[in-house]
Each structure stands twice: as C-alpha cells, then as structure tokens.
Design a protein around this motif. Structure first.
Motif, PDB file in Angstrom:
ATOM      1  N   VAL A   2      47.310  42.960  45.960  1.00 25.17           N
ATOM      2  CA  VAL A   2      47.497  41.506  45.978  1.00 25.17           C
ATOM      3  C   VAL A   2      47.745  41.005  47.396  1.00 25.17           C
ATOM      4  N   GLY A   3      48.477  41.752  48.167  1.00 25.58           N
ATOM      5  CA  GLY A   3      48.749  41.351  49.548  1.00 25.58           C
ATOM      6  C   GLY A   3      47.476  41.230  50.371  1.00 25.58           C
ATOM      7  N   TRP A   4      46.564  42.182  50.204  1.00 22.37           N
ATOM      8  CA  TRP A   4      45.298  42.130  50.943  1.00 22.37           C
ATOM      9  C   TRP A   4      44.410  41.010  50.420  1.00 22.37           C
ATOM     10  N   LEU A   7      45.738  37.947  52.001  1.00 20.16           N
ATOM     11  CA  LEU A   7      45.331  37.911  53.405  1.00 20.16           C
ATOM     12  C   LEU A   7      43.904  37.380  53.531  1.00 20.16           C
ATOM     13  N   ALA A   8      43.014  37.846  52.661  1.00 20.81           N
ATOM     14  CA  ALA A   8      41.627  37.370  52.693  1.00 20.81           C
ATOM     15  C   ALA A   8      41.579  35.855  52.472  1.00 20.81           C
ATOM     16  N   LEU A   9      42.322  35.379  51.497  1.00 20.41           N
ATOM     17  CA  LEU A   9      42.372  33.931  51.246  1.00 20.41           C
ATOM     18  C   LEU A   9      42.948  33.173  52.439  1.00 20.41           C
ATOM     19  N   ALA A  10      44.013  33.701  53.007  1.00 23.82           N
ATOM     20  CA  ALA A  10      44.638  33.041  54.163  1.00 23.82           C
ATOM     21  C   ALA A  10      43.667  32.962  55.339  1.00 23.82           C
ATOM     22  N   SER A  11      42.871  34.003  55.532  1.00 24.56           N
ATOM     23  CA  SER A  11      41.933  33.988  56.659  1.00 24.56           C
ATOM     24  C   SER A  11      40.896  32.888  56.504  1.00 24.56           C
ATOM     25  N   ALA A  43      40.320  45.638  48.021  1.00 29.05           N
ATOM     26  CA  ALA A  43      40.913  44.423  48.596  1.00 29.05           C
ATOM     27  C   ALA A  43      40.898  44.467  50.129  1.00 29.05           C
ATOM     28  N   MET A  44      41.134  45.632  50.701  1.00 26.67           N
ATOM     29  CA  MET A  44      41.106  45.760  52.161  1.00 26.67           C
ATOM     30  C   MET A  44      39.696  45.505  52.696  1.00 26.67           C
TER      31      MET A  44
END
Length: 113
Positions: A2-4, A7-11, A43-44
């Motif tokens: 979920v964290g990764w 991160l993708a969404l935030a980018s 996810a990474m």
C-alpha cells in the motif's frame, strides 16, 4: 504494498512534493525490489513507472533504475495479467504525451500568395 501504491499516486498528483523525495524512493526500490514480497514487487514496479512519467527530470532517473533492475517477476496467479517492463512503459507514455501535445496544436496559418 500500500505504501508503494500511495507513492505512485503521490508522484502523479502532488506537485508540491520535491523531486528529491522521489529520487530517494527510486534508490530504495532499486535496492529492495527483487527481494520484496510478490505484491510489493508489483507495487514497486508501478511506482517506478509513475515516477518516470512525473516530469522530464525524474524520467531519466526512473529509466536508469528500470534498466538496472531489469525484468520484475510477479506471480499474478491464474490470470492473464503480465508485469509491464517499466522502461518500455515510461518510453511509451512519454511518446503518447508528445503525440497528444502535437495534436492539440493548431496548424500554422498559410500565407496567401
């Protein structure tokens, strides 16, 4: 995982986040992706692609990481899903952006003779 994904969404959505934050994340992904659990690897890999389409500066950094990590193996179970190659995906997305930008331009006015 979920964290990764976050991160993708935030980018893609948080323009105020400095690029240096994502560069640090790319280094962490490069270090850990092949030893991460299955869904986390997925996810990474998605995060590398999302960071690579954020802007031109991060594109080169993400492409370099994608080339170094190579193919990412993810078990998708009994589905037809495939894990995309991050470098190919980044290149294809930038090409599509370039084509869209060109399609939005008005043709140059012709001079009357």
């Amino acid at each position: 995982q979920v964290g990764w994904d976050m991160l993708a969404l935030a980018s893609m959505q948080r323009e105020e986040t400095p690029d240096s934050y994502f560069e640090t994340c790319l280094a962490e992904i490069e270090k850990r992706i092949h030893s991460a659990p299955n869904r986390t690897r997925h996810a990474m890999n998605n995060a590398v692609m999302a960071i690579g389409i954020r802007n031109t500066e991060l594109r080169s950094a993400a492409l370099a990481v994608a080339e170094r990590i190579g193919k990412v193996e993810v078990d998708h179970g009994e589905t037809g899903c495939k894990t995309p190659d991050a470098a190919s995906y980044i290149h294809k997305t930038w090409q599509r952006k370039k084509l869209k930008a060109g399609a939005g331009k008005k043709p140059a006015a012709r001079k009357k003779s």
